[in-house]
Enzyme design. Sequence first.
Site, PDB file in Angstrom:
ATOM      1  CB  SER A  74      -0.927  -0.039   1.109  1.00 56.21           C
ATOM      2  OG  SER A  74       0.037   0.097   2.377  1.00 56.21           O
ATOM      3  NE  ARG A  75       0.385   5.343  -4.847  1.00 56.96           N
ATOM      4  CZ  ARG A  75       1.618   5.380  -5.605  1.00 56.96           C
ATOM      5  NH1 ARG A  75       2.513   5.808  -4.742  1.00 56.96           N
ATOM      6  NH2 ARG A  75       1.676   5.266  -6.611  1.00 56.96           N
ATOM      7  CB  ALA A  76       2.010   6.606   3.438  1.00 56.54           C
TER       8      ALA A  76
ATOM      9  CB  THR B 244      -1.796   7.480   9.544  1.00 51.51           C
ATOM     10  OG1 THR B 244      -1.421   6.215   9.710  1.00 51.51           O
ATOM     11  CG2 THR B 244      -3.240   7.600   9.192  1.00 51.51           C
ATOM     12  CB  SER B 245       3.151   5.569   7.886  1.00 48.24           C
ATOM     13  OG  SER B 245       3.347   5.194   6.442  1.00 48.24           O
TER      14      SER B 245
ATOM     15  CB  THR C 242       6.290  -1.161   1.075  1.00 47.19           C
ATOM     16  OG1 THR C 242       6.573  -1.709   2.376  1.00 47.19           O
ATOM     17  CG2 THR C 242       7.128  -2.085  -0.070  1.00 47.19           C
TER      18      THR C 242
ATOM     19  CG  ASP D 167      -5.670  -0.447  12.735  1.00 47.32           C
ATOM     20  OD1 ASP D 167      -6.309  -1.481  12.055  1.00 47.32           O
ATOM     21  OD2 ASP D 167      -4.344  -0.353  12.382  1.00 47.32           O
TER      22      ASP D 167
ATOM     23  CB  SER E  25      -7.889  -4.757   7.210  1.00 50.55           C
ATOM     24  OG  SER E  25      -7.009  -4.164   5.945  1.00 50.55           O
TER      25      SER E  25
ATOM     26  CE  LYS F 168      -0.961   0.543  13.058  1.00 53.76           C
ATOM     27  NZ  LYS F 168      -1.389  -0.139  11.754  1.00 53.76           N
TER      28      LYS F 168
END
Lengths: 527, 527
Positions: free
Chosen positions: B216-218, B220-221, B225, B278, B286, B310
């Site tokens: 995935s793209r960011a 909230t980070s 990758t 989350d 998910s 987390k």
Amino acid sequence: MAPPDSATPPADAGTGSRLALRRVAIDTYRENVAYLHRECAVYRAEGFQALSKVEVRANGRRILATLNVVDDEAIVGNRELGLSEDAFAQLGVADGHLASVSQAEPAASIPALHRKIAGERLGREDFRAIVRDIAEHRYSKIELTAFVVATNQGELDREEVHFLTEAMAESGRRLDWRERPVVDKHCIGGIPGNRTSMLVVPIVAAHGMLCPKTSSRAITSPSGTADTMEVLAQVELPEAALADIVREHRGCLAWGGTAGLSPADDVLISVERPLSIDSPGQMVASILSKKIAAGSTHLVLDIPVGPTAKVRSMTEALRLRKLFEFVAARIHLTLDVVITDGRQPVGNGIGPVLEARDVMRVLENHPLAPIDLRQKALRLAGRVLEFDPDVRGGDGFSIARDILDSERALAKMNALIQAQGARAFDPDHLNLGRLSFEVEAAADGVVTGIDNLQIARIARLAGAPKVAGAGVDLFRKLGDAVLRGEPLYRVYADYPADLEFARQACGQSSGYAVGGEDEVPHVFVEF
Amino acid sequence: MAPPDSATPPADAGTGSRLALRRVAIDTYRENVAYLHRECAVYRAEGFQALSKVEVRANGRRILATLNVVDDEAIVGNRELGLSEDAFAQLGVADGHLASVSQAEPAASIPALHRKIAGERLGREDFRAIVRDIAEHRYSKIELTAFVVATNQGELDREEVHFLTEAMAESGRRLDWRERPVVDKHCIGGIPGNRTSMLVVPIVAAHGMLCPKTSSRAITSPSGTADTMEVLAQVELPEAALADIVREHRGCLAWGGTAGLSPADDVLISVERPLSIDSPGQMVASILSKKIAAGSTHLVLDIPVGPTAKVRSMTEALRLRKLFEFVAARIHLTLDVVITDGRQPVGNGIGPVLEARDVMRVLENHPLAPIDLRQKALRLAGRVLEFDPDVRGGDGFSIARDILDSERALAKMNALIQAQGARAFDPDHLNLGRLSFEVEAAADGVVTGIDNLQIARIARLAGAPKVAGAGVDLFRKLGDAVLRGEPLYRVYADYPADLEFARQACGQSSGYAVGGEDEVPHVFVEF
């Protein structure tokens, strides 16, 4: 401060940059939305993201809005800041006025919201902080929904409901009528045609008690008291004018929407409505916070019970009554709860014009006046009258009946209509929808059930309340005998598509059950 | 069918009326929005309300959208139907194409949603119906939020998590690689710089195992990758091209967003992200639903534990591990959970370019390669290799190390970069943000803490991942000695405002704690 056409971010980028305001005529349904062009230097410099909350300042005012990113200069240019209609109006400036925009600070109460989502019990200060943020539009739709779901159904204990009510009452203005008692009457809703306020207010005001009644418009029903009253008179009045009317006539029947009372409630409704969530805690906080903010000291509360009412059993009604009583005592509101017959609609007409007809017939002691509406209004008015220290316990009903039968209530209603601004209403030539059809009984028998929800749905599909003359006129009520082919009710509409929607709904279910006399459900409340 | 300019509602009003489509360039962030002018005959006739769900049909396709009412002909005229960009693209037609619009049927699973809100346990069919409606965009943002909150934190038991996972995996496409094992490696997230996938995939693929990794793209980070890989190569590839690469090279490092795998997950994220929710159940559903949909048969899952990760305690990590294992077993996914050190960021660079530099240094056995990133990647790659029946238990690590040290992993990475489409990347001339500042130690001592959340926040404020060269480069890690005034890290940005935001955040908290040697927290996981 850098000029708004600067291509590089201004030196004070962290505190906001100035753009020309532009009204964007999209109805965002109570959510403030700000529109920035993707190529706008401020958008790029401030690190905004789609759907972030921004703070817009202009003209000494400050509003919060959700950011939408736009790629079309016809909507907003890259040196402009677009605002949805509501948001624009809140700033009170003209198109082109300069405004600054910056990242909004996150709502300070979000950690408390997260604790509630996690199932914790919240304290007074938590509710205060959450409700303040909600009233100031610091919550997104998503955060609002999270609050509504996390405080739904048994997720709030009664102390929490008290804190929430108190916080909501404090979140806006609070009226002070400088006398007491200030009486009010309220129904928890769910029963079509239930327009008792339009009878209780004239009766009580004629008796001389102060009853400054503000009502809502329909949210999910075919008509609210404000919608029905609007058939007869103006209901959106400037506050000063309303106060004058109340002082002179001891009452009013106006729309309560603009008074800024319990503003958090209006925000929460924008989420509760589409979710159809109306849990006991939220209902109590919503109703009682508005009453306290409106300056009421005494309240008669109507809880209808029936198989298709909001409250479906006596057990549930009693539990709800105790919750109302617990909170009312803590916020110093004198409360009298009346549990009523909610098995079927009240009166005959459903929809603004038809309901106004029923109300005026009761006030005029017309032979076709619906008995059930008259009886219920007298009972509620009597309970309100008994808040008067000079009225003996048990005498309220007969005093109310005297006021109604002597046409003093009619005179008071006419005085209120004139004072608020009369609208054209001719009881002999009702302005009903120009299209109609009747629904007939499929068998001989007795009416054994009328589904409040289905009748309301049919009336809404027919166009009520948007089309004032649309709705349903009931010819038979519970226990009435009917022959196969006789009409049960007539549906009125103005638009062919509306009529068709309503007809389809009637085809799925007429909302009526016809059967044997012994199948009529018992009234499980003494009435 | 009536022409679109008909003033009266067409005969088939109940089934929709035709209007000319118009693209409205507003980025509504994954929500389909339809815009109708308030004076549009269809709007008036159909009884639409603001925010109702409508169904739009054109070109043999059908989409659902939320209705916004517009009062400005410059946005949509009264014979047009506006659609937000995403929604417009889904229909695949040109501006002006005729479309019909009608009330959408309410999502059939809403009663199940209400039961979940009320705290009931739902069954397999309930989850199937809800997830199907979510994937088809039948839920409004408000209904989505209600689902996310009502299934949050202990509101789902493990069977319900299984049903939800299964329903999500079924909601979209499912890839079949026609061999097994198909291996994957996943981290639950929360640790900046943790780019182990970009090392594990080349190692494992060099060994010959099939590892078609989509990332995935960011959200909230400061970088996902896919964002970091994009510094080196194209990551948005047509599916057929990607399949060819996987067949030829035994792996890929691509963005997973367009593959239509577990589409309900993408919709849910649009609500979970702004709410920062989350919960364990949602996380398991998910992650595992995406893996099943992507055709994985074997998964190594990385759960980092640390005070700002987390997962903050070993107890919590074990509970989460068991939930992952329970669900994985039921959906026939072989799962190996690895609990890792989450006390601080992994590697030195935070942000796409800086992380790509670290990854390439590890692959090149560069003297400045971050040891912790290398060690962690080897450990995880070793566990994946042990899914190979021919690898002896315990031998994975040393096989992985051989592949890395011999530069076979580097060769594989370069092959993947070439196959996906190399982008300009020169390790000796990194394209870093043109502005920067350093944060210095305030006292002599040893680094006793690095706050993952604060470092991530600083990197995001500096512009990462939108600005690939923005971020944070760490010079000291846990346990390193430092003298007062020595730099702890350097922040890179491209825009002055971004730099200022990051500097303010560093002023509030640098994210570093410096103290006595004995204050360094223990690794409570064997590493």
